[in-house]
Motif scaffolding. Structure first.
Motif, PDB file in Angstrom:
ATOM      1  N   VAL A 134       5.965  12.864 -15.004  1.00 39.38           N
ATOM      2  CA  VAL A 134       4.823  12.452 -14.184  1.00 39.38           C
ATOM      3  C   VAL A 134       3.686  12.028 -15.106  1.00 39.38           C
ATOM      4  O   VAL A 134       3.336  12.761 -16.036  1.00 39.38           O
ATOM      5  N   PRO A 135       3.092  10.851 -14.901  1.00 36.20           N
ATOM      6  CA  PRO A 135       2.003  10.389 -15.779  1.00 36.20           C
ATOM      7  C   PRO A 135       0.845  11.377 -15.824  1.00 36.20           C
ATOM      8  O   PRO A 135       0.531  12.045 -14.826  1.00 36.20           O
ATOM      9  N   GLU A 136       0.195  11.478 -16.974  1.00 33.61           N
ATOM     10  CA  GLU A 136      -0.931  12.397 -17.119  1.00 33.61           C
ATOM     11  C   GLU A 136      -2.221  11.811 -16.563  1.00 33.61           C
ATOM     12  O   GLU A 136      -3.099  12.557 -16.129  1.00 33.61           O
ATOM     13  N   ASP A 137      -2.363  10.490 -16.584  1.00 33.87           N
ATOM     14  CA  ASP A 137      -3.546   9.860 -16.018  1.00 33.87           C
ATOM     15  C   ASP A 137      -3.593  10.122 -14.515  1.00 33.87           C
ATOM     16  O   ASP A 137      -2.584  10.013 -13.811  1.00 33.87           O
ATOM     17  N   GLU A 138      -4.778  10.458 -13.995  1.00 33.98           N
ATOM     18  CA  GLU A 138      -4.905  10.875 -12.598  1.00 33.98           C
ATOM     19  C   GLU A 138      -4.491   9.777 -11.625  1.00 33.98           C
ATOM     20  O   GLU A 138      -3.752  10.025 -10.676  1.00 33.98           O
ATOM     21  N   GLU A 139      -4.954   8.544 -11.855  1.00 38.51           N
ATOM     22  CA  GLU A 139      -4.620   7.458 -10.943  1.00 38.51           C
ATOM     23  C   GLU A 139      -3.146   7.082 -11.030  1.00 38.51           C
ATOM     24  O   GLU A 139      -2.499   6.776 -10.028  1.00 38.51           O
ATOM     25  N   GLU A 140      -2.596   7.142 -12.256  1.00 37.69           N
ATOM     26  CA  GLU A 140      -1.173   6.846 -12.417  1.00 37.69           C
ATOM     27  C   GLU A 140      -0.322   7.916 -11.749  1.00 37.69           C
ATOM     28  O   GLU A 140       0.730   7.611 -11.169  1.00 37.69           O
ATOM     29  N   ALA A 141      -0.769   9.172 -11.832  1.00 30.52           N
ATOM     30  CA  ALA A 141      -0.049  10.261 -11.168  1.00 30.52           C
ATOM     31  C   ALA A 141      -0.115  10.095  -9.646  1.00 30.52           C
ATOM     32  O   ALA A 141       0.860  10.353  -8.939  1.00 30.52           O
ATOM     33  N   ALA A 142      -1.274   9.650  -9.143  1.00 23.32           N
ATOM     34  CA  ALA A 142      -1.415   9.406  -7.709  1.00 23.32           C
ATOM     35  C   ALA A 142      -0.472   8.287  -7.262  1.00 23.32           C
ATOM     36  O   ALA A 142       0.172   8.384  -6.213  1.00 23.32           O
ATOM     37  N   GLN A 143      -0.378   7.225  -8.075  1.00 22.95           N
ATOM     38  CA  GLN A 143       0.526   6.134  -7.735  1.00 22.95           C
ATOM     39  C   GLN A 143       1.977   6.590  -7.802  1.00 22.95           C
ATOM     40  O   GLN A 143       2.817   6.161  -7.007  1.00 22.95           O
ATOM     41  N   TRP A 144       2.283   7.476  -8.753  1.00 22.66           N
ATOM     42  CA  TRP A 144       3.639   8.026  -8.874  1.00 22.66           C
ATOM     43  C   TRP A 144       4.021   8.756  -7.578  1.00 22.66           C
ATOM     44  O   TRP A 144       5.146   8.619  -7.087  1.00 22.66           O
ATOM     45  N   LEU A 145       3.076   9.518  -7.022  1.00 19.77           N
ATOM     46  CA  LEU A 145       3.355  10.250  -5.781  1.00 19.77           C
ATOM     47  C   LEU A 145       3.545   9.277  -4.618  1.00 19.77           C
ATOM     48  O   LEU A 145       4.430   9.471  -3.777  1.00 19.77           O
ATOM     49  N   ARG A 146       2.725   8.233  -4.556  1.00 11.24           N
ATOM     50  CA  ARG A 146       2.892   7.239  -3.491  1.00 11.24           C
ATOM     51  C   ARG A 146       4.252   6.557  -3.583  1.00 11.24           C
ATOM     52  O   ARG A 146       4.910   6.317  -2.568  1.00 11.24           O
ATOM     53  N   LEU A 148       6.916   7.809  -4.863  1.00 11.49           N
ATOM     54  CA  LEU A 148       7.919   8.794  -4.464  1.00 11.49           C
ATOM     55  C   LEU A 148       8.031   8.856  -2.941  1.00 11.49           C
ATOM     56  O   LEU A 148       9.138   8.912  -2.393  1.00 11.49           O
ATOM     57  N   TYR A 149       6.902   8.821  -2.259  1.00  8.09           N
ATOM     58  CA  TYR A 149       6.932   8.857  -0.798  1.00  8.09           C
ATOM     59  C   TYR A 149       7.491   7.573  -0.212  1.00  8.09           C
ATOM     60  O   TYR A 149       8.095   7.592   0.868  1.00  8.09           O
ATOM     61  N   ASN A 150       7.300   6.472  -0.889  1.00 15.10           N
ATOM     62  CA  ASN A 150       7.912   5.225  -0.439  1.00 15.10           C
ATOM     63  C   ASN A 150       9.436   5.344  -0.480  1.00 15.10           C
ATOM     64  O   ASN A 150      10.140   4.905   0.441  1.00 15.10           O
ATOM     65  N   LYS A 151       9.945   5.967  -1.543  1.00 15.20           N
ATOM     66  CA  LYS A 151      11.383   6.202  -1.648  1.00 15.20           C
ATOM     67  C   LYS A 151      11.855   7.192  -0.582  1.00 15.20           C
ATOM     68  O   LYS A 151      12.907   6.989   0.041  1.00 15.20           O
ATOM     69  N   LYS A 152      11.080   8.241  -0.360  1.00 14.29           N
ATOM     70  CA  LYS A 152      11.438   9.215   0.665  1.00 14.29           C
ATOM     71  C   LYS A 152      11.520   8.543   2.029  1.00 14.29           C
ATOM     72  O   LYS A 152      12.390   8.862   2.845  1.00 14.29           O
ATOM     73  N   ASP A 153      10.587   7.627   2.291  1.00  9.79           N
ATOM     74  CA  ASP A 153      10.572   6.950   3.578  1.00  9.79           C
ATOM     75  C   ASP A 153      11.814   6.090   3.769  1.00  9.79           C
ATOM     76  O   ASP A 153      12.380   6.026   4.865  1.00  9.79           O
ATOM     77  N   LYS A 154      12.253   5.436   2.702  1.00  8.70           N
ATOM     78  CA  LYS A 154      13.474   4.622   2.774  1.00  8.70           C
ATOM     79  C   LYS A 154      14.700   5.516   3.007  1.00  8.70           C
ATOM     80  O   LYS A 154      15.614   5.135   3.750  1.00  8.70           O
ATOM     81  N   MET A 155      14.716   6.691   2.392  1.00  7.46           N
ATOM     82  CA  MET A 155      15.827   7.619   2.594  1.00  7.46           C
ATOM     83  C   MET A 155      15.856   8.122   4.035  1.00  7.46           C
ATOM     84  O   MET A 155      16.925   8.229   4.646  1.00  7.46           O
ATOM     85  N   MET A 156      14.683   8.424   4.579  1.00  6.45           N
ATOM     86  CA  MET A 156      14.609   8.881   5.967  1.00  6.45           C
ATOM     87  C   MET A 156      15.068   7.773   6.913  1.00  6.45           C
ATOM     88  O   MET A 156      15.826   8.030   7.866  1.00  6.45           O
ATOM     89  N   ASP A 157      14.626   6.559   6.655  1.00  3.35           N
ATOM     90  CA  ASP A 157      15.016   5.435   7.500  1.00  3.35           C
ATOM     91  C   ASP A 157      16.527   5.230   7.469  1.00  3.35           C
ATOM     92  O   ASP A 157      17.154   5.002   8.504  1.00  3.35           O
ATOM     93  N   SER A 158      17.101   5.332   6.272  1.00  2.19           N
ATOM     94  CA  SER A 158      18.541   5.180   6.129  1.00  2.19           C
ATOM     95  C   SER A 158      19.283   6.267   6.902  1.00  2.19           C
ATOM     96  O   SER A 158      20.272   5.990   7.599  1.00  2.19           O
ATOM     97  N   PHE A 159      18.799   7.500   6.822  1.00  3.57           N
ATOM     98  CA  PHE A 159      19.473   8.605   7.511  1.00  3.57           C
ATOM     99  C   PHE A 159      19.405   8.434   9.025  1.00  3.57           C
ATOM    100  O   PHE A 159      20.396   8.645   9.732  1.00  3.57           O
ATOM    101  N   LEU A 160      18.232   8.071   9.530  1.00  3.76           N
ATOM    102  CA  LEU A 160      18.068   7.946  10.975  1.00  3.76           C
ATOM    103  C   LEU A 160      18.904   6.807  11.542  1.00  3.76           C
ATOM    104  O   LEU A 160      19.328   6.853  12.701  1.00  3.76           O
ATOM    105  N   LYS A 161      19.153   5.762  10.741  1.00  6.07           N
ATOM    106  CA  LYS A 161      19.916   4.615  11.223  1.00  6.07           C
ATOM    107  C   LYS A 161      21.412   4.746  10.984  1.00  6.07           C
ATOM    108  O   LYS A 161      22.221   4.250  11.768  1.00  6.07           O
ATOM    109  N   THR A 162      21.797   5.428   9.890  1.00  4.48           N
ATOM    110  CA  THR A 162      23.211   5.472   9.514  1.00  4.48           C
ATOM    111  C   THR A 162      23.776   6.887   9.397  1.00  4.48           C
ATOM    112  O   THR A 162      24.986   7.047   9.227  1.00  4.48           O
TER     113      THR A 162
END
Length: 265
Positions: A134-146, A148-162
């Motif tokens: 995880v990046p040490e810079d605060e803004e980079e760490a915040a973007q890293w979390l976003r 990650l949630y974008n990936k989580k959202d794609k996984m959830m979408d895939s599960f709900l559809k397939t």
């Protein structure tokens, strides 16, 4: 539930980041110093998903130029970035957990169904991420979390559809396992039931069959209090009993994009 969270050393926030940053830093640093193994539960969405909250989250994301998540709320990054400095060097990894329930299952994941003993099947994906990734810079760490949630959202979408996390998400497939029922859990529950429920039922039976108006009244009062507490617990777990996020104003997150819910075990 509030007292249970207090005794498990949850980090209570005031949704004012100037105050919360100090609270997070102090309490997370104390938790990280424990000699025993520990984990910190970070719920970055900050509240449970509902249609109103999702609309407020989408409005906030549009204003900030953030990804529009379909199955999650936009993560509140400040609690995450405020915790990281105190966890580095003490906590080796972040476990990204994605939990889904199959909509076709006839038993829905509710507290009532759990209390009734109905079988509920949860599908979980665990990903271990070393903290140093995880990046040490605060803004980079915040973007890293976003991200990650974008990936989580794609996984959830895939599960709900397939019915599968990986079919359309683009995430590398991991073969799943089905956890067997554990004999230890049955033994543990049975032993505690013997030592608690049998004496309680015996005492209540004695009160109700005593023939004394006073004792019968006391027994009925105890039963009524128990069912009232159980009812209140079930009510607290309902989505419509949650926070006012998305109810007061559609853009309420813009003025309080602050720390997330934190819980320690």
């Amino acid at each position: 539930m509030g007292w249970a969270w207090k005794f498990s050393e949850s980090v209570f926030l005031e949704r004012n980041f100037d105050k919360d940053k100090e609270i997070i830093g102090r309490q997370v640093a104390e938790i990280a110093q424990y000699p025993d193994p520990m984990f910190l539960l970070l719920f970055a969405e900050g509240t449970r998903f509902s249609d109103d909250k999702h609309k407020a989250s989408l409005n906030f994301a549009k204003e900030k130029g953030l990804p529009l998540l379909q199955h999650h709320l936009t993560p509140r990054t400040k609690g995450f970035t405020a915790s990281l400095p105190h966890l580095r060097g003490r906590v080796p990894a972040i476990y990204n957990i994605q939990l889904c329930f199959d909509k076709s299952d006839y038993v829905k994941p509710t507290v009532m169904n759990l209390l009734l003993g109905k079988p509920i099947v949860g599908h979980m994906h665990f990903e271990r991420i070393p903290v140093e990734n995880v990046p040490e810079d605060e803004e980079e760490a915040a973007q890293w979390l976003r991200d990650l949630y974008n990936k989580k959202d794609k996984m959830m979408d895939s599960f709900l559809k397939t019915g599968d996390f990986f079919t359309t998400s683009g995430v590398p497939r991991v073969e799943g396992i089905r956890l067997p029922r554990r004999l230890y859990s049955l033994i543990n529950m049975t032993v505690w039931a013997i030592f608690t429920l049998i004496p309680m039922v015996y005492c209540l039976t004695c009160l109700l069959t005593s023939g004394s108006t006073l004792y019968v009244t006391i027994g009925l009062f105890i039963i009524s209090v128990f069912f009232l507490m159980l009812y209140k617990l079930i009510e607290q777990t309902k989505i419509d009993k949650g926070s006012s996020y998305g109810k007061i104003t559609q853009t309420s997150p813009t003025s309080h994009e602050n720390g997330s819910n934190l819980n320690q075990h």
